[in-house]
Design an enzyme around this catalytic site. Structure first.
Site, PDB file in Angstrom:
ATOM      1  CG  ASP A 168      -2.144  -0.868   1.150  1.00  0.00           C
ATOM      2  OD1 ASP A 168      -2.181  -1.076  -0.119  1.00  0.00           O
ATOM      3  OD2 ASP A 168      -2.692  -1.099   2.231  1.00  0.00           O
ATOM      4  CE  LYS A 210      -8.022   1.432  -1.877  1.00  0.00           C
ATOM      5  NZ  LYS A 210      -7.918   0.842  -0.673  1.00  0.00           N
ATOM      6  CG  MET A 262      -7.882   7.352   7.108  1.00  0.00           C
ATOM      7  SD  MET A 262      -8.726   6.106   6.470  1.00  0.00           S
ATOM      8  CE  MET A 262      -9.202   5.102   7.775  1.00  0.00           C
TER       9      MET A 262
HETATM   10  N1  SAH Z   1      -3.678  -0.085   9.050  1.00  0.00           N
HETATM   11  C1  SAH Z   1      -3.248   1.451   9.385  1.00  0.00           C
HETATM   12  C2  SAH Z   1      -4.146   2.399   9.094  1.00  0.00           C
HETATM   13  C3  SAH Z   1      -4.780   2.707   7.661  1.00  0.00           C
HETATM   14  S1  SAH Z   1      -5.589   3.948   7.641  1.00  0.00           S
HETATM   15  C4  SAH Z   1      -2.691   1.378  10.790  1.00  0.00           C
HETATM   16  O1  SAH Z   1      -2.913   0.474  11.672  1.00  0.00           O
HETATM   17  O2  SAH Z   1      -1.865   2.402  11.403  1.00  0.00           O
HETATM   18  C5  SAH Z   1      -4.669   5.199   7.119  1.00  0.00           C
HETATM   19  C6  SAH Z   1      -4.455   6.300   8.217  1.00  0.00           C
HETATM   20  O3  SAH Z   1      -3.475   5.630   9.211  1.00  0.00           O
HETATM   21  C7  SAH Z   1      -4.014   7.630   7.882  1.00  0.00           C
HETATM   22  O4  SAH Z   1      -4.876   8.395   7.024  1.00  0.00           O
HETATM   23  C8  SAH Z   1      -3.194   8.171   9.077  1.00  0.00           C
HETATM   24  O5  SAH Z   1      -4.425   8.686   9.589  1.00  0.00           O
HETATM   25  C9  SAH Z   1      -2.940   6.751   9.716  1.00  0.00           C
HETATM   26  N2  SAH Z   1      -1.392   6.767   9.515  1.00  0.00           N
HETATM   27  C10 SAH Z   1      -0.842   5.509   8.944  1.00  0.00           C
HETATM   28  N3  SAH Z   1       0.545   5.717   8.841  1.00  0.00           N
HETATM   29  C11 SAH Z   1       0.861   6.989   9.544  1.00  0.00           C
HETATM   30  C12 SAH Z   1       1.967   7.793   9.925  1.00  0.00           C
HETATM   31  N4  SAH Z   1       3.137   7.198   9.301  1.00  0.00           N
HETATM   32  N5  SAH Z   1       1.762   8.973  10.312  1.00  0.00           N
HETATM   33  C13 SAH Z   1       0.567   9.368  10.629  1.00  0.00           C
HETATM   34  N6  SAH Z   1      -0.542   8.788  10.571  1.00  0.00           N
HETATM   35  C14 SAH Z   1      -0.583   7.422   9.698  1.00  0.00           C
END
Ligand code: SAH
Length: 283
Positions: free
Chosen positions: A50, A71, A186
């Site tokens: 992803d 995406k 998000m």
């Molecule tokens: N499965 C992922 C979340 C996916 S949804 C998890 O467990 O972290 C995607 C959202 O995750 C982004 O919009 C943001 O809110 C958050 N996110 C993921 N990686 C991030 C990062 N390195 N820094 C800040 N927010 C992050």
């Protein structure tokens, strides 16, 4: 791969042909991968990844085909159903498939849907959890997601649903009342709506808020603000997703626990931001 990354001797599972391992890659820093993720990267024929997976992590699987299913980033976006079916096809073609997702695959990552499709098609799966951004990302900003003096619960919230809107099903009033600390994934797109919902539900304008973008990567940045000012401060800073937004008094702990600043020789701003009193005596 250097020897320093040799896995400790133990019976590591084998990624067999025709299997899909659905694996979390953590929030960004490759050091936050699990050993199972590393074991998977070394064996995969195909890594389907992803947008939130740092590309450097793929260098740990030089033998594999790298397939982007993200995406973001100006590349054409892949539909969820197409991704799931692509995984099925790869597995049916006898590949050792590693499906690598940012953070934890089962936290706001549609990992459950992908795994379900695989099982429905008779594909054997293994799930490898990862460090979710809402926990690990905040830790890299010096914010403990729970703290005895602040919260006995924490609520992870998604800022938008499948349609891209703020989830209608969310009961902001109960969330506001029920949990001292909210961790919003998000949330950037709809932050002004989220701000009004929380204020209408009675959360104070002065409540501490942190917006952590690109957490755990070299681009990590943190805005410390309040519920009343969060929208203006995000605009001012031109912060862009991905971001974790943390709302609650635990954000104050960053004043003493911004360990990345401390490592650069910067003094803590406040040794006792929650007013616990004197530091405990070492015994
Ligand atoms: N499965 C992922 C979340 C996916 S949804 C998890 O467990 O972290 C995607 C959202 O995750 C982004 O919009 C943001 O809110 C958050 N996110 C993921 N990686 C991030 C990062 N390195 N820094 C800040 N927010 C992050």
């Amino acid at each position: 791969m250097t020897d320093s990354f040799a896995l400790p001797e133990t019976n590591w599972p084998t990624l067999e042909p025709g299997w899909v391992w659905l694996c979390g890659a953590g929030p960004g820093d490759p050091g936050l991968l699990t050993l199972h993720a590393l074991n998977a990267l070394r064996q995969a024929d195909a890594v389907v990844y992803d947008a939130l997976v740092q590309e450097g992590i793929l260098e740990w699987a030089p033998q594999a085909e790298h397939i982007y299913a993200g995406k973001r980033g100006g590349k054409p976006s892949a539909k969820q159903r197409d991704i799931s079916l692509h995984l099925v096809e790869l597995a049916k073609n006898g590949k050792r498939v590693l499906r690598l997702k940012g953070g934890d695959p089962f936290v706001f990552g549609r990992g459950g849907e992908e795994a379900q499709t695989l099982v429905q098609h008779g594909i054997p799966v293994r799930i490898i959890p990862g460090i979710s951004a809402g926990i690990g990302g905040l830790a890299y900003a010096g914010i403990p997601v729970t703290h005895r003096d602040v919260n006995q619960s924490v609520t992870f919230v998604t800022g938008h649903d499948q349609s891209g809107e703020t989830p209608q099903s969310l009961d902001w009033k109960s969330i506001s009342k029920g949990s001292q600390v909210l961790v919003i994934y998000m949330g950037m797109k709809h932050i002004s709506q989220i701000q009004s919902e929380l204020i209408n539900a009675g959360r104070p304008l002065s409540e501490p808020v942190a917006v952590v973008t690109n957490a755990t990567t070299p681009l990590q940045s943190v805005i410390e603000t309040t519920l009343g000012s969060v929208v203006a401060d995000i605009e001012k800073s031109k912060a862009e997703p991905p971001a974790i937004i943390c709302i609650g008094r635990s954000v104050l702990m960053r004043q003493v626990l911004d360990w990345q600043a401390l490592a650069n020789g910067i003094e803590p701003r406040n040794l006792d931001p929650l007013g616990r009193g004197r530091p405990a005596e070492a015994s």
